[in-house]
Design an enzyme around this catalytic site. Structure first.
Site, mmCIF file in Angstrom:
data_model
loop_
_atom_site.group_PDB
_atom_site.id
_atom_site.type_symbol
_atom_site.label_atom_id
_atom_site.label_comp_id
_atom_site.label_asym_id
_atom_site.label_seq_id
_atom_site.Cartn_x
_atom_site.Cartn_y
_atom_site.Cartn_z
ATOM 1 N N SER A 147 94.662 90.488 23.242
ATOM 2 C CA SER A 147 95.558 90.505 24.294
ATOM 3 C C SER A 147 96.913 90.383 23.752
ATOM 4 O O SER A 147 96.961 89.939 22.531
ATOM 5 C CB SER A 147 95.310 89.320 25.182
ATOM 6 O OG SER A 147 96.292 89.376 26.314
ATOM 7 N N TYR A 160 93.264 80.794 27.583
ATOM 8 C CA TYR A 160 93.368 82.025 27.374
ATOM 9 C C TYR A 160 94.127 82.238 26.156
ATOM 10 O O TYR A 160 93.762 83.108 25.117
ATOM 11 C CB TYR A 160 93.630 82.832 28.491
ATOM 12 C CG TYR A 160 93.470 84.068 28.278
ATOM 13 C CD1 TYR A 160 92.323 84.977 28.886
ATOM 14 C CD2 TYR A 160 94.651 85.144 28.152
ATOM 15 C CE1 TYR A 160 92.162 86.283 28.849
ATOM 16 C CE2 TYR A 160 94.546 86.413 27.916
ATOM 17 C CZ TYR A 160 93.411 87.084 28.316
ATOM 18 O OH TYR A 160 93.382 88.598 28.346
HETATM 19 P P1 NAD Z 1 86.938 92.305 33.690
HETATM 20 O O1 NAD Z 1 86.552 91.122 34.487
HETATM 21 O O2 NAD Z 1 87.004 93.686 34.423
HETATM 22 O O3 NAD Z 1 85.347 92.503 32.938
HETATM 23 C C1 NAD Z 1 84.948 91.274 32.091
HETATM 24 C C2 NAD Z 1 83.499 91.732 31.595
HETATM 25 O O4 NAD Z 1 83.270 90.618 31.044
HETATM 26 C C3 NAD Z 1 82.687 91.787 32.724
HETATM 27 O O5 NAD Z 1 81.701 92.955 32.285
HETATM 28 C C4 NAD Z 1 81.867 90.542 32.723
HETATM 29 O O6 NAD Z 1 80.403 90.818 33.495
HETATM 30 C C5 NAD Z 1 81.925 90.121 31.435
HETATM 31 N N1 NAD Z 1 81.560 88.604 31.580
HETATM 32 C C6 NAD Z 1 82.530 87.689 31.902
HETATM 33 N N2 NAD Z 1 81.944 86.562 31.745
HETATM 34 C C7 NAD Z 1 80.735 86.821 31.067
HETATM 35 C C8 NAD Z 1 80.169 85.918 30.396
HETATM 36 N N3 NAD Z 1 80.236 84.610 30.469
HETATM 37 N N4 NAD Z 1 79.131 86.384 29.526
HETATM 38 C C9 NAD Z 1 78.765 87.507 29.394
HETATM 39 N N5 NAD Z 1 79.553 88.621 30.148
HETATM 40 C C10 NAD Z 1 80.664 88.116 30.910
HETATM 41 O O7 NAD Z 1 88.045 91.967 32.622
HETATM 42 P P2 NAD Z 1 88.818 93.072 31.717
HETATM 43 O O8 NAD Z 1 90.071 92.939 32.361
HETATM 44 O O9 NAD Z 1 88.121 94.484 31.484
HETATM 45 O O10 NAD Z 1 88.749 92.406 30.373
HETATM 46 C C11 NAD Z 1 88.120 92.612 29.434
HETATM 47 C C12 NAD Z 1 88.722 92.015 27.936
HETATM 48 O O11 NAD Z 1 90.139 92.548 27.775
HETATM 49 C C13 NAD Z 1 88.816 90.618 28.226
HETATM 50 O O12 NAD Z 1 88.719 89.893 26.965
HETATM 51 C C14 NAD Z 1 90.352 90.263 28.539
HETATM 52 O O13 NAD Z 1 90.736 89.068 27.886
HETATM 53 C C15 NAD Z 1 91.075 91.312 27.872
HETATM 54 N N6 NAD Z 1 92.208 91.847 28.225
HETATM 55 C C16 NAD Z 1 92.458 92.353 29.395
HETATM 56 C C17 NAD Z 1 93.531 92.690 30.046
HETATM 57 C C18 NAD Z 1 93.875 93.302 31.319
HETATM 58 O O14 NAD Z 1 95.254 93.405 31.776
HETATM 59 N N7 NAD Z 1 92.969 93.446 32.037
HETATM 60 C C19 NAD Z 1 94.733 92.375 29.128
HETATM 61 C C20 NAD Z 1 94.715 92.002 27.906
HETATM 62 C C21 NAD Z 1 93.369 91.785 27.292
#
Ligand code: NAD
Length: 265
Positions: A147, A160
């Protein structure tokens, strides 16, 4: 140089957290290249069944699924044994992650540990188990979805931000330890992407500011992301495909931000 299709078709990718958001976008991009995928994450049996069917029908690739809870190191091991029976993953996308928002003084220790376990320790454990087979094959790609919060901080996101900085440190070490092999390890650092993880934060903001969804989205972007536009899962998927290509053979230990200019400020 052979094209991506030839290079990637038939390889096996684990994409953690691919039942939603960014992980799902990445799984689509890889499957579109003919990559067999292990979908992973939480969801109802109906939703997961429909997702598997969609991938098989649309991309004609092999699709496996694991619902391992990455907060539990034993379940992480079970996931990795499942991959071993398939000959190991050629591509690992460490994407699953959670957020918890609270000031340092109010941050519950159990939430700190949960965020660190899922966002950092599971990344280490999966990498540790995936590496020997990748090294044996002398080809592999480990891509960690970190991130912008791996590069800079924000208030109220202590666990985080600490976990994501840790992921970038781990990425560098693995990048160095594999530097003379056909295995590469890199990180992608997205800014705001409109996924359920971010929608939760938009909802809280709308409630706090007594505004609506659209105003809360604009406020969120306006504060941090100069482009004022969300990054898309599709764009991140395309970068993953590039990092899996031969052209990226010498991209090692990198942290590649895709953030509408967030960290350029
Ligand atoms: P999201 O909530 O849409 O998806 C998260 C996924 O992780 C889901 O498939 C969920 O089932 C799975 N998950 C959550 N907890 C879990 C656990 N304990 N065991 C197994 N699976 C688990 O989130 P997202 O926004 O798509 O985020 C995905 C990644 O991208 C994360 O690492 C997040 O930190 C990173 N990220 C997101 C953003 C953003 O703006 N959305 C920005 C930077 C980084």
């Amino acid at each position: 140089m052979s094209n991506n299709l030839n290079l990637l078709a038939g390889k096996l990718a684990l994409v953690t957290g691919s039942t939603s958001g960014i992980g799902l976008g990445i799984a689509h991009s890889l499957a579109a290249q003919g990559v067999n995928v292990v979908l992973h994450g939480f969801g109802t049996p109906e939703a997961i069944g429909a997702l598997k069917q969609l991938f098989v029908e649309k991309y004609k690739v092999k699709v496996l699924f694991s619902g391992a809870d990455l907060a539990d190191s034993k379940q992480v091991l079970e996931l990795m044994s499942m991959l071993d029976t398939e000959g190991g993953a050629d591509i690992v996308i460490n994407n699953a992650g959670i957020q918890h928002v609270a000031s340092v003084e109010d941050f519950p220790l159990d939430m700190w540990q949960k965020v660190i376990n899922i966002n950092l320790t599971a990344v280490f454990q999966i990498t540790q188990h995936a590496l020997p087979t990748m090294k044996q094959k002398n080809w592999g790609r480990i891509i960690n979805i970190a991130s912008v919060h791996g590069l800079i901080g924000s208030t109220h996101k202590a666990a985080y931000v600490a976990a994501k900085h840790g992921v970038l440190g781990l990425t560098k070490v693995v990048g160095l330890e594999t530097a003379q092999t056909g295995v590469t390890c890199n990180a992608i650092c997205p800014g705001w992407v409109l996924t359920p993880l971010v929608q939760q934060q938009i909802d809280v903001r709308a409630a706090q500011d007594h505004s609506d969804n659209e105003k809360a989205k604009k406020a969120l972007l306006g504060e941090k992301q100069p482009s004022q536009e969300f990054v898309t899962p599709e764009a991140l998927g395309a970068l993953v495909v590039f990092l899996c290509s031969e052209a990226a053979n010498q991209v090692r230990g990198a942290a590649w931000n895709v953030d509408g200019g967030w960290v350029a400020q």
